[in-house]
Enzyme design. Sequence first.
Site, PDB file in Angstrom:
ATOM      1  N   ASP A   9       5.779  83.754  66.177  1.00 54.60           N
ATOM      2  CA  ASP A   9       5.713  84.798  64.923  1.00 54.60           C
ATOM      3  C   ASP A   9       4.967  84.192  64.000  1.00 54.60           C
ATOM      4  O   ASP A   9       4.376  83.027  64.015  1.00 54.60           O
ATOM      5  CB  ASP A   9       7.408  84.598  64.510  1.00 54.60           C
ATOM      6  CG  ASP A   9       7.562  85.394  63.170  1.00 54.60           C
ATOM      7  OD1 ASP A   9       7.061  86.462  63.059  1.00 54.60           O
ATOM      8  OD2 ASP A   9       8.186  84.568  62.458  1.00 54.60           O
ATOM      9  N   ASP A  11       5.020  84.999  59.806  1.00 60.09           N
ATOM     10  CA  ASP A  11       5.687  84.897  58.441  1.00 60.09           C
ATOM     11  C   ASP A  11       6.787  84.051  58.713  1.00 60.09           C
ATOM     12  O   ASP A  11       7.963  84.666  59.312  1.00 60.09           O
ATOM     13  CB  ASP A  11       5.993  86.356  57.892  1.00 60.09           C
ATOM     14  CG  ASP A  11       4.541  87.101  57.462  1.00 60.09           C
ATOM     15  OD1 ASP A  11       4.259  88.064  58.077  1.00 60.09           O
ATOM     16  OD2 ASP A  11       3.617  86.327  56.842  1.00 60.09           O
TER      17      ASP A  11
HETATM   18  C1  XBP Z   1       7.716  89.432  58.437  1.00 63.80           C
HETATM   19  C2  XBP Z   1       7.653  90.810  58.164  1.00 63.80           C
HETATM   20  C3  XBP Z   1       6.484  91.374  57.474  1.00 63.80           C
HETATM   21  C4  XBP Z   1       6.283  90.554  56.156  1.00 63.80           C
HETATM   22  C5  XBP Z   1       5.375  91.231  55.211  1.00 63.80           C
HETATM   23  O1  XBP Z   1       6.759  89.663  59.585  1.00 63.80           O
HETATM   24  O2  XBP Z   1       8.639  91.379  58.385  1.00 63.80           O
HETATM   25  O3  XBP Z   1       6.745  92.628  57.021  1.00 63.80           O
HETATM   26  O4  XBP Z   1       7.456  90.284  55.410  1.00 63.80           O
HETATM   27  O5  XBP Z   1       4.184  91.618  55.822  1.00 63.80           O
HETATM   28  P1  XBP Z   1       7.013  88.327  60.994  1.00 63.80           P
HETATM   29  P2  XBP Z   1       3.607  93.130  55.656  1.00 63.80           P
HETATM   30  O6  XBP Z   1       7.322  89.391  62.025  1.00 63.80           O
HETATM   31  O7  XBP Z   1       5.641  87.394  61.031  1.00 63.80           O
HETATM   32  O8  XBP Z   1       8.153  87.202  60.526  1.00 63.80           O
HETATM   33  O9  XBP Z   1       3.694  93.801  54.359  1.00 63.80           O
HETATM   34  O10 XBP Z   1       2.419  93.212  56.341  1.00 63.80           O
HETATM   35  O11 XBP Z   1       4.681  93.839  56.692  1.00 63.80           O
HETATM   36 MG    MG Z   2       8.889  85.739  60.782  1.00 63.90          MG
END
Ligand code: XBP
Ligand code: MG
Length: 244
Positions: A9, A11
Site C-alpha cells: 500500500d 499512503d
Molecule cells: C489512501 C487513500 C487516498 C489518499 C489521498 O490510499 O485513501 O485517497 O488518502 O489520495 P492508500 P487521493 O490506499 O495508499 O492508503 O486524493 O489521490 O485519493
Molecule cells: Mg494506506
Amino acid sequence: MSLHALIFDVDGTLADTEAAHLAAFNHAFDEAGMGWHWDVPQYTRLLDISGGKERILHHWRQVQPDLTDLGGGVTDTVARLHELKTAAYERAVRDGAVQLRPGVLALIDAASGAGLQLAIATTTSPVNIAALLRQAIGPDWRLLFTVVEDASTAPRKKPDPMVYQQTLARMGLATADALAFEDSANGLAAARAAGLLTLVTPNGFTAHHNFAGALRVLPDLGGITLAQLRGWHAQALASAGAQA
Ligand code: XBP
Ligand code: MG
C-alpha cells in the site's frame, strides 16, 4: 509455497503521507473558496472513505444533505477540487514534505536483490505515487515494481479487494505466493478479501483501527528482514494447512 512477492500500500504504509494530503485538501478548499477546512480529528474520520474524490463528495453531502448532482455541477466541482489538491500535494512532496517510513527502502532493496517481485496496490492517484517514489527512490523507481495498481486502474476503492485481485492477476501469482503491507482497516480488509496474508504498520491516523486478521501488527518495518518475512509467511501457510 515460498514467498515470491511483496505488495505495498502507499499512503500510510510506504510513507506517512496523510498529513501532507490533509494540507493539500485544505489548500484546494481555500483556493476554490469552498469555506471548508478539515482538522486532524475530522480528517482521521474522513479517512474511512478511501479515495480523495470520494472523500470530498462524502464531506459535501455531510455539510449539504440535500446535495444532488445538478447537471454534473457537483461532479465537475469535485474533480476540480481534487485536481487543485493533487497539484498542491505534488508540490509538497517535491519540496520534501514526506519521507519513506523506517525500514521501507531497506526491505524493498533486499527483496528486489533477492529476486522477489514487488508491487504497489493503492487507492491513491498515480501522480501521487510518482511524486513520492521519484523523490524517495529516484527517477527509475518504476523499474523496481512489476505491477502498480492505483485509483486509475482499480476504480472500486478499498475495502473492496479489486486493487489486490488485479495486482495478483497481473503478476500471475497465487495469494499464497505474496505478502501485503497495509496501514489501515480498509486496506487490511481489501488485502484479506483478496486472500492475502497481511502485515500492518499503523500510523497516527490509523492506530485506533481494528486490525483483526492481520498476520502481524508492527510499529514499522525498521529492522524487519526478508528472512523474518519468509519465516512468518511459511509459518502462517503451515498452520493454515494444518487447520485445513
Ligand atoms: C489512501 C487513500 C487516498 C489518499 C489521498 O490510499 O485513501 O485517497 O488518502 O489520495 P492508500 P487521493 O490506499 O495508499 O492508503 O486524493 O489521490 O485519493
Ligand atoms: Mg494506506
